[in-house]
Design a protein around this motif. Sequence first.
Motif: not given
Length: 160
Positions: A69, A94, A88-89, A98-99, A18, A22
Motif C-alpha cells: 500500500g 485489505r 491505495w492498498v 494497512v489503510a 504500487l 493502483a
Amino acid sequence: MIELRVLTADDWPVWRELRLAALADAPYAFGSRLADWQGEGDREERWRARLEIPGSYNVVAVLDGKAVGMASGVPGPRAGVVELISLWVGADARGRGVADRLVRAVEEWGLRAGAEVLRLNVAPDNARALSFYRRVGLTEAGEEDGEVAMEKALRPADRH
C-alpha cells in the motif's frame, strides 16, 4: 506486522510498482489514468519528480516483506492544511489495518509540518472510500471539481 517505509526519489521503482497496480486496480479512484503513466509517461525522471514534490511525504506499507500500500501527503491549498493523496492498498492486504496506518502516518507528518487540517477529495460514487474516510474521522466539507471534499482537524492525541 505492518511496517511503514518513507520513500525518497531513489525509491521510485517501489512507488512505480504500487502506483501502476493502483491505477490498474481502481481507475475510478484516481485523477490519473493508467495510460498516463505507461508508454511515454513511464520514465524514471517522471517517477522521481512525483516523489520530489516540494514539501511532500510519501510512504509505503510493507506486510510480510512485500510493499502492499501507499499514500502521500502534500502541502494544501492554504497555510495549515495538508492533503492526503494517492492512498491505495492492494486487495490481498485489505481489511488488515494497512489503510488506517497509512492515513495515520500522513496525519502525523501533517502535525509535524504544523498543519491543523487534513483534507482530501474523493469521487462521489466511491462508496467504499467515503465510508473508510468517515470511519477515520474525516467529514464532508463540500464539493470540489465534481468530487467530495473531506476534512479532519488534526490533534496530536487523535487515534482511530
